[in-house]
Each structure stands twice: as structure tokens, then as C-alpha cells.
Design a protein around this motif. Structure first.
Motif, PDB file in Angstrom:
ATOM      1  N   VAL A 122     -31.544   6.627  46.561  1.00 37.94           N
ATOM      2  CA  VAL A 122     -31.507   7.125  47.972  1.00 37.94           C
ATOM      3  C   VAL A 122     -31.613   8.755  47.570  1.00 37.94           C
ATOM      4  N   MET A 123     -32.449   9.428  48.601  1.00 36.34           N
ATOM      5  CA  MET A 123     -32.455  10.859  48.816  1.00 36.34           C
ATOM      6  C   MET A 123     -31.428  11.465  49.589  1.00 36.34           C
ATOM      7  N   ILE A 124     -30.677  12.576  49.083  1.00 33.20           N
ATOM      8  CA  ILE A 124     -29.420  13.216  49.972  1.00 33.20           C
ATOM      9  C   ILE A 124     -29.656  14.584  50.241  1.00 33.20           C
ATOM     10  N   GLY A 125     -28.909  15.089  51.283  1.00 24.98           N
ATOM     11  CA  GLY A 125     -29.143  16.496  51.257  1.00 24.98           C
ATOM     12  C   GLY A 125     -30.241  16.819  52.107  1.00 24.98           C
ATOM     13  N   VAL A 126     -30.638  15.878  53.074  1.00 28.48           N
ATOM     14  CA  VAL A 126     -31.963  16.188  53.867  1.00 28.48           C
ATOM     15  C   VAL A 126     -31.759  16.766  55.180  1.00 28.48           C
ATOM     16  N   ASP A 127     -32.768  17.074  56.082  1.00 30.89           N
ATOM     17  CA  ASP A 127     -32.764  17.819  57.235  1.00 30.89           C
ATOM     18  C   ASP A 127     -31.953  19.137  57.100  1.00 30.89           C
ATOM     19  N   GLY A 128     -32.022  19.781  56.096  1.00 32.19           N
ATOM     20  CA  GLY A 128     -31.212  20.971  55.708  1.00 32.19           C
ATOM     21  C   GLY A 128     -29.784  20.825  55.448  1.00 32.19           C
ATOM     22  N   GLY A 129     -29.290  19.688  55.279  1.00 34.74           N
ATOM     23  CA  GLY A 129     -27.876  19.585  55.164  1.00 34.74           C
ATOM     24  C   GLY A 129     -27.436  19.529  53.679  1.00 34.74           C
ATOM     25  N   GLY A 130     -28.195  19.661  52.545  1.00 35.13           N
ATOM     26  CA  GLY A 130     -27.539  19.640  51.252  1.00 35.13           C
ATOM     27  C   GLY A 130     -27.019  20.935  50.689  1.00 35.13           C
ATOM     28  N   SER A 131     -25.822  20.747  50.283  1.00 41.23           N
ATOM     29  CA  SER A 131     -25.183  21.743  49.601  1.00 41.23           C
ATOM     30  C   SER A 131     -25.864  22.368  48.489  1.00 41.23           C
ATOM     31  N   PRO A 132     -25.489  23.752  48.501  1.00 40.39           N
ATOM     32  CA  PRO A 132     -26.351  24.500  47.323  1.00 40.39           C
ATOM     33  C   PRO A 132     -25.565  24.325  45.968  1.00 40.39           C
ATOM     34  N   ASP A 133     -24.195  23.670  46.075  1.00 40.15           N
ATOM     35  CA  ASP A 133     -23.619  23.368  45.031  1.00 40.15           C
ATOM     36  C   ASP A 133     -23.835  22.138  44.244  1.00 40.15           C
ATOM     37  N   ILE A 134     -24.976  21.900  43.809  1.00 42.14           N
ATOM     38  CA  ILE A 134     -25.496  20.563  43.274  1.00 42.14           C
ATOM     39  C   ILE A 134     -24.872  20.294  42.166  1.00 42.14           C
ATOM     40  N   ALA A 135     -24.474  21.224  41.110  1.00 38.42           N
ATOM     41  CA  ALA A 135     -23.915  20.601  39.989  1.00 38.42           C
ATOM     42  C   ALA A 135     -22.375  19.963  40.385  1.00 38.42           C
ATOM     43  N   GLN A 136     -21.821  20.854  41.053  1.00 37.20           N
ATOM     44  CA  GLN A 136     -20.445  20.277  41.506  1.00 37.20           C
ATOM     45  C   GLN A 136     -20.458  18.932  42.140  1.00 37.20           C
TER      46      GLN A 136
END
Length: 542
Positions: A122-136
Motif C-alpha cells: 500500500v502507498m501511504i502519505g497521500v493527499d498531501g498528508g505524508g509526514s516529512p519525517d520519513i526515516a522515523q
């Protein structure tokens, strides 16, 4: 619809299957050593769109080690797939699965709603909701354990809110630089691309130039632009102008652009699918990579607030909205705009309230207005006000505002793939893929089975650059689906949206059995699929 027998179903799905069964595959050397699992004798669709064939798929560890004609393979476990379809695990490019994946409850993190449909990624963080804290976020997901693979995006809404709050204004130079830095670092940390939801505040407050400046940070690091476009209807700039904006972003950034859940939403734009398709085809002919995804439902799913409140009412967030609701002049202006938004969505009878376990769950806005003895707009405002009093959570709605003719036409395009946009309260979270199979392959025959599988597997992997997944190939990761063509079916509907689908005989995620005979096994073999960092990135250590 009434289910057909397997022979009749094969005839309905096209004569190409029969031809392919007579020798349509290319022989592959079988492994010399015993394998962990062999799926034997199924009709194999490898995700490429090529002809299916009777064959075997073998796995060892987390990899596929053989795909080809039936062989006498030594295996620790053999699954008899005669009469079954064998395909890559489905890849859903647009979900809101975070509600499960981020849950403190391990049973929720299994992500059974998607697994039971045959979805392995699944893709997550869509509609502009994805946190920039990807690594964490990736560390948290993998440490906790998840049932499906997850592909994260960095989101414009999360970035803009962090830097600028919820205000309707142009960013300063320093704020623009800060947003660009957040996106750049998120891409270096493995983000698949940059997602936007320009229909939603505060993203809707951004001019196109601002979006382009920030999107370039993802573009130069190899990312894709994925968008819930600014207007799918006639709310602001209109559907066609909104598509033109997406194409402009692709042209000026030089990055691939992808339109999420493409549609013609509402009475003002129904029938505009041909015009949208013509615009996309023209852009593609000019070398701009434009693709889209789509869900097979006539009702969209969003919030009552996003559906009916005008953007100006949301300037400043919930606190500002509360103040406006208390001012008679502002409230009257708001109601006038809401009445027009309700009209373009087809009226109060076309809006089903779907938030779970509330007094209005399963009722239309019209029914609630009748029960309360008021008009639909006043009823909507009362529901929104109650939501604000209880922490500001939004009220989910399913909005019946699309036409079959538009849905069919979009579905047939070679640049359109399947997505659920799975969100709480809408059956698409639990039933998108079997619904598309049931309604658009078997019943309406809008597309055939081969296209259904291609649009759910290899084509999605190609668009998003997901490495070694989406295909049944030796050496690829062992995300493998086996489903019963006579029993694969949705159980969720608009009044009962949280029922698991049936008909998945087996689903393997990274070689682990995640579903057996329609029942999720509870295993959490999913992984966070981060993009390899390009050379111009300095990635923070994880």
C-alpha cells in the motif's frame, strides 16, 4: 450477480486464456534445490499483461525462484491451485491505511482489510498528508510490525502546516526555503515522491507556483508527483482547468505526474471524462508522463467539512472556524456557500454519513434533516459543530456523484490503474479490488481479467518505480496471490463497510503466508519500501 461455473467463467473472460493454456509460456529452468512453497497448476498471470498459462510458482525465503510450466518440484509445502488464478500481490497506489499501520494494536497493524483483498503493498502519505519525517516513521512501522508492505510519500499538507500553520497566505522566502528543505530531506530519507491534496485546506491556499517550487525538490531526486487535484468538480477552477494545472506542474518540474482517483465529480461535470482523457493524451504525446488511478465506486469518500464548507471558512483551522460559526454574518455567508456545494454534489439525499458509531451513521443527510425537522445545511452545520466540540475530528461521508459512463471510460485507459483511496466508513477500504472484479470484469465487462490484474500489479510498480515487485519473475520478492475466480467477492457495502472480502485462497507477503482461505493469518511480514537515495542526497543515519 450470480456466480458462474469455472468453465463458463473462463469463456466469459475471453478465449485468450484457452489459447495460452495450450503453450503460451516460456520455459524457465526449475530450481535444483528444494523450495519452501510451490503453487501448482494455477492459471498464471505474471503482471505483464501477457497471456496467462497453466503453471507453477515456487518460492524460497522471501524470493520467487521459479515461474513457468508445471514441474515436479521438491517443496516443503505445495498449494494445489488448479482452477485458481495466480498473480502478483496487488499494489494499492492510494490508501489511508495509516489508521491500521500506525495503530498501537498489533492486530490492527496486520492490515487485514487490504490483505483479504489480495493487496500486499500500500502507498501511504497521500493527499498531501505524508509526514516529512520519513526515516522515523519507517523505523516505527518496521519495529512494530506491519502486515502489508508500505510505500511512503512526503505530503505538501504536512509540510505547509508545519512551516506556516493553517493560514491562507503566500509563504515568505524563508518559509518557502524551509518547506523545500523538508521535502528534500524526506526524499533523501526514502520518500517515493511528493503528494498533494490541493482540494483541502491549507493546501488549497497555495498558488500553483508555490507547489511547483516545492515539487522540484522531489523532482531532482527522482520522485513522482501524486495529487488529489485542486478541483474534481466545479468548486473553484473546475475539473478541466485543474487537470491543466497538474499537466503544467509536470511540464515545469520535469517529473512524472499522477492524478489520484481520477473522476468527474458532481452534476456540473458528469460527462467530461472524454475531455479529460483528451488533455492527458495530448500531454503524454508531448512527452509529459501523466498517469492516474481510479476506484470502482460511484460514491466518493471524504468528510462533510471538505464537501460542504467553503475554503475561506477553514482559513486558520478549527479555532477560526469556531469563531466564524458564532458570528451571524459569517454563518449566513457560510450557509449560502454550503447550499451551492450541496447542489453540485447532487443534494442531501446523495450524501451518506459514514463515521462509525454515531447517531447519524448509515443515514443520508436528507434523512437526518427530516429527523431533526430542519433543512440539510442547518443539519450539516449542527453535525460539524458537534464534531468541533468533540476534538475537531471530521465527519466521514460517501457522496454519490459519479456516472457509470465516466467511470467506464476512465477505466479503459492504458494509463489508469486501480486504487482504493481506502478510508474509514467507505466500503472501498475493504472491498475495492473484489468490487472491481465483480462489477467491472464479470458483470459490466468494462475490462477483462488480464487488464484487471495488470492495472493492479505490474503497471502500478512501473509507474512508481517499485523495484522487484508487481511481477511474477524469478528473483523478485515473493508477493504472490492465489484467488478463486468463482469466489473472489466483496462483502462490504455502504451500510456495512467493514466486512472482509472473500475468495483469496492464499496471499504471500515477502514469502510469508499472510492470508489462507480468506482468513488473514496474523503474520506481519510487511516492509517499508523506501526509495534508494540518489547520489545528491546526504541521508541521516537510521
Amino acid at each position: 450477480m450470480q456466480r458462474q461455473s469455472i468453465p463458463a467463467l473462463t469463456m466469459a473472460l475471453g478465449s485468450t486464456i484457452v489459447l495460452a493454456l495450450l503453450g503460451g509460456c516460456t520455459s524457465v529452468t526449475p530450481p535444483a534445490e528444494p523450495v519452501d512453497v510451490v503453487i501448482s497448476g494455477g492459471t498464471v498471470y505474471d503482471g505483464s499483461g501477457g497471456e496467462p498459462y497453466l503453471g507453477d510458482v515456487a518460492m524460497r525465503g522471501d524470493r520467487i525462484v521459479y515461474v513457468g510450466p508445471q514441474r515436479d518440484l521438491a517443496a516443503r509445502r505445495t498449494i494445489d491451485a488448479r482452477g485458481m488464478i495466480v498473480a502478483p500481490g496487488f499494489i494499492d497506489p492510494h490508501t489511508h491505511a495509516e489508521v491500521f499501520l500506525n495503530s498501537p494494536d498489533p492486530e490492527q497493524r496486520v492490515n487485514a482489510a487490504w490483505l483479504a483483498q489480495g493487496v500486499s503493498t500500500v502507498m501511504i502519505g497521500v493527499d498531501g498528508g505524508g509526514s516529512p519525517d520519513i526515516a522515523q516513521a519507517a523505523d516505527r512501522l518496521e519495529t512494530g510490525g506491519i502486515g502489508t508492505n508500505a510505500v511512503p510519500f512526503v505530503g505538501f499538507g504536512a509540510v505547509r502546516s508545519r512551516v506556516m500553520g493553517e493560514e491562507d497566505r503566500t509563504p515568505s522566502g524563508a518559509e518557502l526555503a524551509a518547506m523545500k528543505e523538508l521535502v528534500a530531506q524526506a526524499m533523501c530519507d526514502g520518500g517515493r515522491g511528493f503528494s498533494t491534496g490541493l482540494f483541502y485546506a491549507p493546501q488549497s491556499f497555495a498558488e500553483t507556483g508555490e507547489v511547483i517550487e516545492i515539487a522540484r525538490e522531489a523532482a531532482i531526486r527522482g520522485g513522482i508527483y501524486d495529487t488529489h487535484q485542486r478541483d474534481e468538480s466545479s468548486y473553484s477552477i473546475g475539473l478541466l482547468a485543474s487537470v491543466a494545472e497538474v499537466i503544467r506542474i509536470g511540464r515545469e518540474t520535469g517529473m512524472p505526474v499522477h492524478i489520484a482517483h481520477i473522476k468527474a465529480l458532481g452534476v456540473d461535470v458528469q460527462g467530461q471524462a472524454p475531455a479529460v482523457i483528451a488533455m492527458v493524451e495530448k500531454a503524454r504525446a508531448q512527452g509529459i508522463e501523466v498517469t492516474a488511478d481510479q476506484y470502482p465506486w460511484l460514491a466518493s469518500g471524504t468528510s462533510l467539512e471538505a464537501s460542504l464548507l467553503p475554503p475561506w471558512a477553514l482559513d486558520g483551522g478549527n479555532d477560526a472556524l469556531r469563531l466564524r460559526l458564532a458570528q451571524p454574518d459569517e454563518r449566513a455567508r457560510m450557509k449560502a456557500d454550503m447550499a451551492e456545494n450541496l447542489r453540485r454534489r447532487g443534494g442531501a439525499s446523495a450524501m451518506l454519513l459514514t463515521s462509525p458509531d454515531l447517531a447519524w451513521t448509515g443515514k443520508t443527510l436528507a434523512q437526518m434533516a427530516d429527523l431533526q425537522g430542519g433543512n440539510a445545511v442547518d443539519t450539516a452545520l449542527a453535525i460539524i459543530a458537534r464534531s468541533l466540540e468533540h476534538g475537531g475530528g471530521q465527519t466521514n461521508v460517501a457522496s454519490f456523484n459519479m456516472a457509470h459512463s465516466d467511470v467506464d471510460l476512465f477505466m479503459r485507459q492504458p494509463w489508469v490503474v486501480t486504487a482504493s483511496d481506502g478510508s474509514n466508513g467507505h466500503p472501498r477500504m475493504y472491498a475495492t479490488y473484489p468490487e472491481k472484479y465483480d462489477a467491472y470484469v464479470l458483470d459490466r465487462r468494462t475490462i477483462d481479467l488480464g487488464n484487471f490484474i495488470r492495472q493492479s500489479t505490474g503497471k502500478v510498480a512501473d509507474i512508481y518505480g517499485i523495484e522487484e515487485r508487481g511481477y511474477l519473475k524469478s528473483g523478485y520478492f515473493a508477493d504472490v496471490l492465489v484467488f478463486d475466480p468463482g469466489g473472489y467477492a466483496p462483502r462490504a457495502d455502504y451500510l456495512n463497510p467493514r466486512e472482509l472480502a472473500t475468495g483469496v485462497t492464499a496471499l504471500f507477503v515477502n514469502g510469508a503466508l499472510a492470508v489462507e482461505n480468506s482468513n488473514p493469518t496474523g503474520t506481519t511480514a510487511g516492509r517499508v519500501l523506501l526509495r534508494p537515495a540518489p547520489a545528491n542526497c546526504q541521508v541521516r543515519p537510521r
